[in-house]
Write a protein that holds these residues in place. Structure first.
Motif, PDB file in Angstrom:
ATOM      1  N   ILE A 158       0.769  -1.098   0.076  1.00 52.03           N
ATOM      2  CA  ILE A 158       0.126  -0.010   0.162  1.00 52.03           C
ATOM      3  C   ILE A 158       0.798   1.146   0.040  1.00 52.03           C
ATOM      4  O   ILE A 158       0.645   2.373  -0.675  1.00 52.03           O
ATOM      5  CB  ILE A 158      -0.963  -0.069   1.237  1.00 52.03           C
ATOM      6  N   LYS A 159       2.093   1.171   0.767  1.00 49.06           N
ATOM      7  CA  LYS A 159       2.797   2.233   0.922  1.00 49.06           C
ATOM      8  C   LYS A 159       3.677   2.541  -0.300  1.00 49.06           C
ATOM      9  O   LYS A 159       3.923   3.786  -1.021  1.00 49.06           O
ATOM     10  CB  LYS A 159       3.934   2.166   1.959  1.00 49.06           C
ATOM     11  N   GLY A 160       4.046   1.409  -1.115  1.00 47.02           N
ATOM     12  CA  GLY A 160       4.777   1.539  -2.578  1.00 47.02           C
ATOM     13  C   GLY A 160       3.968   2.088  -3.486  1.00 47.02           C
ATOM     14  O   GLY A 160       2.878   2.684  -3.469  1.00 47.02           O
ATOM     15  N   ASP A 161       4.484   1.731  -4.850  1.00 48.12           N
ATOM     16  CA  ASP A 161       3.642   2.329  -6.216  1.00 48.12           C
ATOM     17  C   ASP A 161       3.029   1.060  -6.567  1.00 48.12           C
ATOM     18  O   ASP A 161       2.592   1.517  -7.842  1.00 48.12           O
ATOM     19  CB  ASP A 161       4.776   2.883  -6.920  1.00 48.12           C
ATOM     20  N   ASP A 162       3.009   0.101  -6.158  1.00 46.19           N
ATOM     21  CA  ASP A 162       2.174  -0.990  -6.963  1.00 46.19           C
ATOM     22  C   ASP A 162       0.781  -0.817  -7.336  1.00 46.19           C
ATOM     23  O   ASP A 162       0.318  -0.868  -8.316  1.00 46.19           O
ATOM     24  CB  ASP A 162       2.336  -2.290  -6.003  1.00 46.19           C
ATOM     25  N   PHE A 163      -0.034   0.117  -6.398  1.00 45.71           N
ATOM     26  CA  PHE A 163      -1.213   0.485  -6.784  1.00 45.71           C
ATOM     27  C   PHE A 163      -1.538   2.086  -6.978  1.00 45.71           C
ATOM     28  O   PHE A 163      -2.813   2.343  -6.966  1.00 45.71           O
ATOM     29  CB  PHE A 163      -2.162   0.195  -5.694  1.00 45.71           C
ATOM     30  N   ALA A 164      -0.546   2.482  -7.189  1.00 44.47           N
ATOM     31  CA  ALA A 164      -0.449   3.988  -7.504  1.00 44.47           C
ATOM     32  C   ALA A 164      -1.266   4.477  -8.748  1.00 44.47           C
ATOM     33  O   ALA A 164      -2.239   5.267  -8.820  1.00 44.47           O
ATOM     34  CB  ALA A 164       0.881   4.894  -7.487  1.00 44.47           C
ATOM     35  N   LEU A 165      -1.075   3.793 -10.094  1.00 41.74           N
ATOM     36  CA  LEU A 165      -1.662   4.066 -11.027  1.00 41.74           C
ATOM     37  C   LEU A 165      -3.182   3.822 -11.124  1.00 41.74           C
ATOM     38  O   LEU A 165      -4.074   4.707 -11.567  1.00 41.74           O
ATOM     39  CB  LEU A 165      -1.245   3.382 -12.397  1.00 41.74           C
ATOM     40  N   CYS A 166      -3.705   2.571 -10.461  1.00 42.95           N
ATOM     41  CA  CYS A 166      -4.889   2.138 -10.610  1.00 42.95           C
ATOM     42  C   CYS A 166      -5.785   3.232  -9.495  1.00 42.95           C
ATOM     43  O   CYS A 166      -7.123   3.675  -9.645  1.00 42.95           O
ATOM     44  CB  CYS A 166      -5.299   0.616 -10.269  1.00 42.95           C
ATOM     45  N   THR A 167      -5.198   3.591  -8.436  1.00 41.36           N
ATOM     46  CA  THR A 167      -5.770   4.537  -7.440  1.00 41.36           C
ATOM     47  C   THR A 167      -6.105   5.786  -7.910  1.00 41.36           C
ATOM     48  O   THR A 167      -7.105   6.265  -7.782  1.00 41.36           O
ATOM     49  CB  THR A 167      -4.827   4.607  -6.281  1.00 41.36           C
ATOM     50  N   SER A 168      -4.978   6.316  -8.525  1.00 41.09           N
ATOM     51  CA  SER A 168      -5.018   7.739  -9.156  1.00 41.09           C
ATOM     52  C   SER A 168      -6.349   7.752 -10.530  1.00 41.09           C
ATOM     53  O   SER A 168      -7.157   8.547 -10.406  1.00 41.09           O
ATOM     54  CB  SER A 168      -3.898   8.226  -9.858  1.00 41.09           C
ATOM     55  N   THR A 169      -6.304   6.544 -11.017  1.00 44.55           N
ATOM     56  CA  THR A 169      -7.433   6.460 -12.148  1.00 44.55           C
ATOM     57  C   THR A 169      -8.645   6.289 -11.538  1.00 44.55           C
ATOM     58  O   THR A 169      -9.593   7.092 -12.208  1.00 44.55           O
ATOM     59  CB  THR A 169      -6.941   5.087 -13.016  1.00 44.55           C
ATOM     60  N   LEU A 170      -9.023   5.605 -10.490  1.00 43.92           N
ATOM     61  CA  LEU A 170     -10.208   5.520  -9.837  1.00 43.92           C
ATOM     62  C   LEU A 170     -10.805   6.830  -9.439  1.00 43.92           C
ATOM     63  O   LEU A 170     -11.827   7.186  -9.687  1.00 43.92           O
ATOM     64  CB  LEU A 170     -10.007   4.502  -8.883  1.00 43.92           C
ATOM     65  N   ARG A 171      -9.929   7.563  -8.724  1.00 42.85           N
ATOM     66  CA  ARG A 171     -10.147   8.785  -8.135  1.00 42.85           C
ATOM     67  C   ARG A 171     -10.823   9.758  -9.568  1.00 42.85           C
ATOM     68  O   ARG A 171     -11.237  10.797  -8.920  1.00 42.85           O
ATOM     69  CB  ARG A 171      -9.254   9.259  -7.232  1.00 42.85           C
ATOM     70  N   LYS A 172     -10.325   9.712 -10.515  1.00 42.21           N
ATOM     71  CA  LYS A 172     -10.807  10.697 -11.623  1.00 42.21           C
ATOM     72  C   LYS A 172     -12.035  10.300 -12.073  1.00 42.21           C
ATOM     73  O   LYS A 172     -12.465  11.111 -13.071  1.00 42.21           O
ATOM     74  CB  LYS A 172      -9.430  10.508 -12.671  1.00 42.21           C
ATOM     75  N   ILE A 173     -12.421   8.890 -11.824  1.00 40.59           N
ATOM     76  CA  ILE A 173     -13.715   8.601 -12.573  1.00 40.59           C
ATOM     77  C   ILE A 173     -15.197   9.247 -11.822  1.00 40.59           C
ATOM     78  O   ILE A 173     -15.113   9.063 -10.786  1.00 40.59           O
ATOM     79  CB  ILE A 173     -14.021   7.170 -12.580  1.00 40.59           C
TER      80      ILE A 173
END
Length: 306
Positions: A158-173
């Motif tokens: 969670i702290k790393g970048d593994d889910f950074a892209l999908c998280t930022s994409t979701l929050r734009k929807i």
């Protein structure tokens, strides 16, 4: 209530965890390596970040000295006073208790038991075994676990970048239905409450002793986060912002020798309603409840696991 140095030392492995905590504030990837009763040379934030800081255990108290600065030496409380910029003993002890979430003087149980934790013997720095549970790869329709994972491993994911892209994409929807569908197909998830042969309550292999509480659509995440970390009855094991960005996931330990999972959830939900005037997601009553893993650089894990 006054806090004693002995109480602080008992909760921090003679002060070594305090050194580790302070050093991580300056160097997030800093790790203390213990050999016998001495730690290897590490960076000193009070000497320009040079690798000159030596830490060891003397008479069951962590001490330090600098290989360059002959006057820079003392015990952990003197070192902490440099970081917290306070020389008043009781003020410093209160800051340590609060910053490291040691909970000295607080009740850590729903059953009003005072917390007791004896000093841990050396030569090793002992850390509590991290609970394990099932890990599932996306999409959420996959109900067969990929493997088991530990609380510490999930913390780093969670702290790393593994889910950074999908998280930022979701929050734009903006569309709620589209966001829900995206989350279901693009996020790995875990079942914090246990190990499963497949994701279904009746297929539980072993309970982890953990319960996840969901807070959704919050107006003030930061204040609730701090309040939960200081809660007088429940010790936080893991706490992070939800994938949507407007909620919190609070993972706490439960005592299954006292009551069943579902009954404990009901009791916690009632407690939260009474103490925080908040409703929690009722899905937490399900042992096999799926929890999606987002990116959160500020995720908190109980220091006892690190």
């Amino acid at each position: 209530m006054e806090i004693s140095k002995e109480a602080i030392l008992n909760k921090t492995h003679y002060g070594l965890k305090i050194y580790a905590y302070i050093l991580r504030q300056y160097y997030p990837e800093s790790v203390l390596s213990l050999k016998g009763r001495d730690c290897g040379i590490t960076r000193n934030p009070f000497n320009g970040g040079k690798d000159t800081l030596q830490i060891n255990i003397v008479d069951n108290v962590a001490h330090h000295y600098d290989t360059e600065l002959t006057d820079f030496k003392g015990d952990i409380f003197e070192f902490a006073s440099y970081h917290f910029k306070t020389l008043k003993e009781q003020d410093l002890l209160i800051k340590l208790n609060d910053a490291l979430h040691l909970r000295i003087g607080q009740k850590n149980s729903f059953y009003n038991k005072e917390e007791l934790q004896p000093a841990v013997a050396f030569p090793e720095i002992a850390t509590q075994a991290s609970p394990v549970f099932s890990y599932f790869q996306k999409p959420v329709t996959n109900i067969i676990p990929n493997r088991q994972a530990s609380l510490v491993e999930v913390f780093h994911l969670i702290k790393g970048d593994d889910f950074a892209l999908c998280t930022s994409t979701l929050r734009k929807i903006q569309d709620v239905k589209k966001a829900r569908k995206y989350k279901a197909f693009h996020f790995d998830y875990v079942t914090f409450s246990g190990l499963f042969s497949k994701r279904n309550d009746k297929d539980l292999k072993k309970h982890s002793g953990l319960l996840t509480i969901d807070f959704d659509h919050l107006k003030d995440i930061s204040n609730l986060r701090e309040a939960l970390l200081k809660d007088e009855y429940f010790e936080t094991e893991l706490l992070f912002t939800s994938p949507s960005g407007d909620g919190l996931k609070w993972v706490i330990p439960i005592e299954l020798t006292k009551v069943k999972h579902q009954d404990f959830f009901k009791a916690v939900a009632n407690y939260i309603q009474h103490s925080y005037s908040l409703e929690v997601d009722a899905s937490g009553k399900d042992i096999s409840r799926a929890c999606f893993l987002p990116h959160d650089p500020n995720v908190f894990i109980n220091p006892k696991y690190l």
